[in-house]
Write a protein that holds these residues in place. Structure first.
Motif, PDB file in Angstrom:
ATOM      1  N   GLY A  79       0.811  -1.205   0.000  1.00 37.69           N
ATOM      2  CA  GLY A  79       0.000   0.000   0.000  1.00 37.69           C
ATOM      3  C   GLY A  79       0.849   1.262   0.000  1.00 37.69           C
ATOM      4  N   LYS A  80       0.169   2.396   0.056  1.00 36.04           N
ATOM      5  CA  LYS A  80       0.869   3.662   0.144  1.00 36.04           C
ATOM      6  C   LYS A  80       1.376   3.858   1.572  1.00 36.04           C
ATOM      7  N   PRO A  81       2.494   4.587   1.748  1.00 34.04           N
ATOM      8  CA  PRO A  81       2.979   4.835   3.109  1.00 34.04           C
ATOM      9  C   PRO A  81       1.862   5.416   3.983  1.00 34.04           C
ATOM     10  N   THR A  82       1.590   4.752   5.096  1.00 35.55           N
ATOM     11  CA  THR A  82       0.475   5.142   5.971  1.00 35.55           C
ATOM     12  C   THR A  82       0.897   4.999   7.419  1.00 35.55           C
ATOM     13  N   PRO A  83       0.911   6.099   8.182  1.00 35.03           N
ATOM     14  CA  PRO A  83       1.231   5.958   9.609  1.00 35.03           C
ATOM     15  C   PRO A  83       0.145   5.169  10.317  1.00 35.03           C
ATOM     16  N   ALA A  84       0.547   4.392  11.317  1.00 33.93           N
ATOM     17  CA  ALA A  84      -0.433   3.570  12.034  1.00 33.93           C
ATOM     18  C   ALA A  84       0.131   3.171  13.389  1.00 33.93           C
ATOM     19  N   ILE A  85      -0.765   2.961  14.334  1.00 35.92           N
ATOM     20  CA  ILE A  85      -0.382   2.505  15.664  1.00 35.92           C
ATOM     21  C   ILE A  85      -1.531   1.685  16.229  1.00 35.92           C
ATOM     22  N   GLY A  86      -1.226   0.710  17.059  1.00 35.77           N
ATOM     23  CA  GLY A  86      -2.290  -0.110  17.636  1.00 35.77           C
ATOM     24  C   GLY A  86      -1.810  -0.903  18.819  1.00 35.77           C
ATOM     25  N   PHE A  87      -2.732  -1.692  19.373  1.00 38.56           N
ATOM     26  CA  PHE A  87      -2.385  -2.583  20.477  1.00 38.56           C
ATOM     27  C   PHE A  87      -3.294  -3.801  20.445  1.00 38.56           C
ATOM     28  N   ALA A  88      -2.887  -4.837  21.171  1.00 36.96           N
ATOM     29  CA  ALA A  88      -3.689  -6.058  21.283  1.00 36.96           C
ATOM     30  C   ALA A  88      -3.734  -6.496  22.739  1.00 36.96           C
ATOM     31  N   ILE A  89      -4.877  -7.065  23.130  1.00 36.68           N
ATOM     32  CA  ILE A  89      -5.082  -7.582  24.485  1.00 36.68           C
ATOM     33  C   ILE A  89      -5.593  -9.011  24.369  1.00 36.68           C
ATOM     34  N   GLY A  90      -4.968  -9.933  25.092  1.00 34.33           N
ATOM     35  CA  GLY A  90      -5.474 -11.302  25.173  1.00 34.33           C
ATOM     36  C   GLY A  90      -6.681 -11.354  26.089  1.00 34.33           C
ATOM     37  N   LEU A  91      -7.828 -11.765  25.549  1.00 35.12           N
ATOM     38  CA  LEU A  91      -9.076 -11.653  26.312  1.00 35.12           C
ATOM     39  C   LEU A  91      -9.208 -12.721  27.394  1.00 35.12           C
TER      40      LEU A  91
END
Length: 441
Positions: free
Chosen positions: A310-322
């Protein structure tokens, strides 16, 4: 032996008892109530910050995870459930995490063309690793992603919103660790310094570190081997290689966290082993779960969408084990395991079943949660089932009530006498008994 004899022998064999695949567990109805309560809490919390649901397939092309996670990671090397589709020869994998699939969907549907996106997903993921406390081969994650945002403000927002979640859940012993990974050129200079340092101390490296030395040296810093802790502590630090822009971004995140009153520990050994991760990384950790204490991990990955085409795209995230989050939630809150049920309808006698069926539907139309008894039985046995159902009220319909156009009501959670209610005014009468007032116009 005749065909008939063979058939008799086959039919007389005891069927093999089938069980769930190792590391993949059933969620039974009582636990299901707790899952529903937790998921409702999470959805309301995410909605308060403007995050919207995105759902991607459980199955993706294996190439997505090879490119998105990396060939030399433990997930791709050891833990993925992959197979070749016998119908068309496609190489497919059960998703081991959400981020790569969401990045793929972002590219395929051009999600960030008009505006940045705040999205989340919740569901099962699959890793072929050794089952242990709170960690299974099929487990569930909450994944939250902010796509198209480049400033330190969104990094801080994700951390602040997690702090709110812990407060709402009553978790007061979760600590935050943060670090800055810089940009690719800065990490490259750090990587070269790390390799030189570890090569100079090769006699102290364990087998895992030797394997990672040239493919993923950052992961050596995250070693759990006590014999290598001092070596890792003395390794060159990434902070020594950060440029002005990376430092400014990191300082911006810390400033916003300070303004929000969020306490944190700066951990220079908190890393991610993949090249597309950059700038802010963070983890939330608790001591309640033993050695595997991380309940949430996140970070900025501005390079991933470009890596996937894809095109350069800033991104940030997180994950939690439920599973682990639910364990903490139940430990702290001890919520009721009874369903949220208003009415249990008890009925007996010829002709009453059809009327009980229609009355139950009328009550559901009025907004009540209703269980209609099924399977027959005496009034006494039905009332026992009503009591253990968790319902607030039992409505009793016998032949006398059917003839008189009435229903007997009994409040199951209070010491009270029975009340005779008219069938043609039932919803209003039930509402008044349960809540002490009539419905508003």
């Amino acid at each position: 032996m005749s065909t008939a004899d063979n058939a008799d022998n086959t039919s007389s064999k005891k069927p093999v008892k089938l069980q769930a695949v190792k590391g993949m567990n059933d969620v039974l109805p009582v636990a299901g109530i707790h899952w529903e309560n937790l998921e409702m809490l999470l959805r309301e919390w995410l909605s308060a910050y403007g995050y919207r649901l995105i759902k991607t397939p459980v199955l993706e092309n294996t190439a997505l995870f090879r490119r998105g996670i990396g060939e030399v990671t433990d997930i791709v090397e050891k833990e993925m459930f992959s197979f070749v589709d016998r119908l068309n020869g496609d190489e497919l994998t059960l998703r081991p995490e959400f981020t790569a699939g969401i990045a793929r969907a972002t590219i395929e549907h051009n999600l960030t063309y008009a505006a940045p996106q705040r999205v989340y997903s919740m569901g099962p993921v699959f890793r072929h690793e050794r089952p242990q406390r709170g960690r299974y081969r099929q487990f569930h994650q909450l994944d939250v992603e902010a796509l198209g945002f480049s400033g330190p403000d969104i990094d801080a927002e994700l951390i602040v919103m997690l702090s709110r979640l812990w407060r709402e859940m009553g978790l007061d012993d979760v600590r935050l660790e943060i670090n800055c990974l810089g940009e690719a050129s800065e990490r490259l200079a750090h990587r070269q310094a790390l390799i030189a340092y570890f090569e100079a101390n090769a006699d102290q490296l364990d087998e895992d570190a030797k394997r990672r030395l040239h493919s993923n040296p950052l992961r050596i810093l995250d070693t759990k081997n006590p014999a290598m802790q001092e070596l890792a502590n003395k390794a060159p630090r990434l902070s020594e290689f950060l440029g002005d822009e990376s430092r400014a971004h990191y300082e911006g995140v810390k400033s916003l966290l300070n303004d929000a009153g969020i306490q944190y520990i700066e951990n220079p050994r908190l890393v991610r082993g993949l090249d597309y991760y950059n700038l802010t990384v963070f983890e939330w950790i608790t001591d309640r779960l033993g050695a595997q204490g991380t309940i949430c991990g996140g970070g900025r990955y501005d390079g991933l969408i470009e890596v996937l085409g894809g095109k350069p795209t800033p991104a940030i995230g997180f994950a939690i084990g439920l599973e682990r989050l639910l364990e903490l939630y139940l430990e702290v809150n001890q919520p009721d395991d009874m369903p949220d049920l208003d009415i249990y309808v008890v009925h007996q006698g010829e002709g009453t079943a059809r009327r009980a069926f229609s009355l139950a539907e009328e009550l559901r139309d009025a907004g009540f949660a209703v269980v209609l008894h099924a399977g027959g039985g005496s009034f006494k046995s039905q009332m026992k089932k009503a009591d253990v159902s968790g319902a607030s009220m039992a409505l009793i319909l016998g032949e006398n009530e059917l003839a008189n156009g009435t229903v007997m009501a009994k409040l199951l959670r209070e010491e009270s006498s029975q009340h005779e209610l008219k069938q043609d005014e039932l919803a209003d009468a039930v509402f008044q008994l349960l809540y002490g007032e009539g419905e508003e116009d």
